[in-house]
Motif scaffolding. Structure first.
Motif, short mmCIF file in Angstrom:
data_model
loop_
_atom_site.label_atom_id
_atom_site.label_comp_id
_atom_site.label_asym_id
_atom_site.label_seq_id
_atom_site.Cartn_x
_atom_site.Cartn_y
_atom_site.Cartn_z
N GLU A 48 -2.55 10.09 13.23
CA GLU A 48 -3.92 10.11 12.72
C GLU A 48 -3.98 10.56 11.26
O GLU A 48 -4.82 10.09 10.49
N ILE A 49 -3.05 11.44 10.85
CA ILE A 49 -3.01 11.86 9.45
C ILE A 49 -2.46 10.73 8.58
O ILE A 49 -2.94 10.47 7.47
N ALA A 95 -4.55 9.00 5.50
CA ALA A 95 -4.02 8.92 4.14
C ALA A 95 -4.03 7.48 3.64
O ALA A 95 -4.42 7.20 2.50
N VAL A 96 -3.60 6.55 4.48
CA VAL A 96 -3.61 5.14 4.09
C VAL A 96 -5.05 4.67 3.85
O VAL A 96 -5.33 3.94 2.90
N GLY A 97 -5.97 5.13 4.70
CA GLY A 97 -7.37 4.77 4.52
C GLY A 97 -7.94 5.26 3.20
O GLY A 97 -8.74 4.57 2.56
N ALA A 115 -3.16 11.12 -1.73
CA ALA A 115 -3.92 11.21 -0.48
C ALA A 115 -3.20 12.12 0.51
O ALA A 115 -3.81 12.98 1.16
N LEU A 116 -1.90 11.94 0.64
CA LEU A 116 -1.11 12.80 1.53
C LEU A 116 -1.19 14.25 1.07
O LEU A 116 -1.36 15.17 1.88
N HIS A 117 -1.07 14.46 -0.24
CA HIS A 117 -1.15 15.82 -0.79
C HIS A 117 -2.49 16.46 -0.46
O HIS A 117 -2.56 17.65 -0.10
N SER A 118 -3.57 15.68 -0.51
CA SER A 118 -4.91 16.22 -0.22
C SER A 118 -5.04 16.62 1.25
O SER A 118 -5.91 17.42 1.60
#
Length: 325
Positions: free
Chosen positions: A169-170, A174-176, A254-257
């Motif tokens: 889900e994460i 992130a991709v979204g 996005a991953l970092h956020s």
């Protein structure tokens, strides 16, 4: 003599790489424009309807602007209807065309009546918001970070992670977030391959240079690619690298956020290794590999590289018009 041989070898490797990239562009890009291919037609749909979206987005529009693209969009939708395999972009195209025809300056025209008549025979349904919308300054300011330096300067490439994989889900979230990345004509040509399977990860990393000795400890791995079918013109031959690079950086941030650390793994590889990897893990031949990305949760204590950054003065320059001699 040895140094000359090295120079020749590097030059030859570069020529082979350029030739391979050219062959792939000629083989898989959509310069032939086959509208029967749902993927190709979808990318062409967005190329056309994004031109209408731009026309719709101006508060002061040119009189009679956009009709050529509106007529072309109807023909694309007719091809999608006949094929029976409408794509996401085909559905969005209908929504954009309907908004264009509904404009007060367009709705009562004879051209609009003809296009509506054509649309009435097309069963493709549009869902969601397409075309244009109003955004206030307050809407833009919602994205302002209270401390942008804290966000950007806290991201480091990490090569050691917690063992637990990042939940699906994460990854999807992130991709979204990264899908909001701009791309040429908003074609969104990105394709992300993901695995948390150590065996699949090891196959990929066997062909990537630079992941030793930490590669076997990466919990999740992505291979970021771009679909060559999204590009139609000769002058776009480098565009997939540009769009892919923009998306990759968006995905990393996005991953970092979301509290997920990552390490970009370059894919500057030989044609033979590129082909071998595709055969082993099923990456589509028309998807250009931009990079691999190792990711996972950071440990409570982490050690990272301190890579010096250039001063702003060495990067930022003023653009000036030169006097013609």
């Amino acid at each position: 003599m040895r140094s000359l041989f090295k120079v020749f070898f590097h030059l030859l490797s570069g020529v082979c790489g350029f030739a391979y990239d050219l062959w792939r562009y000629v083989r898989y890009a959509s310069w032939r424009l086959s509208v029967q291919d749902a993927e190709v037609r979808g990318y062409y749909s967005v190329l056309v309807y994004h031109a209408l979206e731009k026309s719709l987005s101006y508060q002061t529009r040119r009189a009679n602007a956009g009709w050529r693209n509106a007529e072309l969009l109807l023909r694309v939708l007719q091809a999608a209807e006949q094929s029976g395999n409408a794509s996401f972009h085909d559905c969005a195209a209908r929504g954009v065309l309907e908004e264009f025809l509904a404009l007060p300056e367009n709705s009562a025209s004879a051209q609009a009546a003809l296009l509506r008549e054509g649309l009435a025979r097309i069963g493709i349904v549009s869902e969601g918001t397409h075309g244009s919308m109003l955004r206030s300054r307050d809407d833009y300011e919602k994205g302002m970070l209270p401390d942008p330096e804290a966000f950007f300067f806290s991201r480091y490439s990490l090569r050691e992670f917690e063992k637990a994989p990042v939940p699906r889900e994460i990854i999807e979230r992130a991709v979204g977030l990264a899908i909001k990345t701009p791309s040429v004509c908003n074609r969104q040509p990105w394709k992300v391959y993901h695995t948390a399977d150590p065996e699949v990860r090891d196959v990929v990393l066997r062909y990537q240079s630079g992941n030793s000795p930490f590669g076997q400890h990466i919990p999740n791995l992505m291979v970021i690619t771009v679909d060559l079918k999204a590009f139609f013109f000769g002058q776009e031959h480098y565009q997939h690298w540009i769009d892919g690079g923009l998306f990759s950086m968006s995905l990393i941030y996005a991953l970092h956020s979301l509290g997920v650390a990552s390490c970009p793994l370059n894919w500057s590889q030989t044609p033979s290794k590129d082909r071998q990897l595709r055969r082993l893990v099923g990456i589509a031949p028309n998807h250009t590999i931009i990079m691999a990305l190792g990711l996972g949760f950071p440990s409570s204590t982490n050690k990272v590289c301190v890579s010096a950054r250039k001063p702003i003065s060495a990067v930022l320059m003023e653009l000036e018009k030169r006097k013609c001699e």
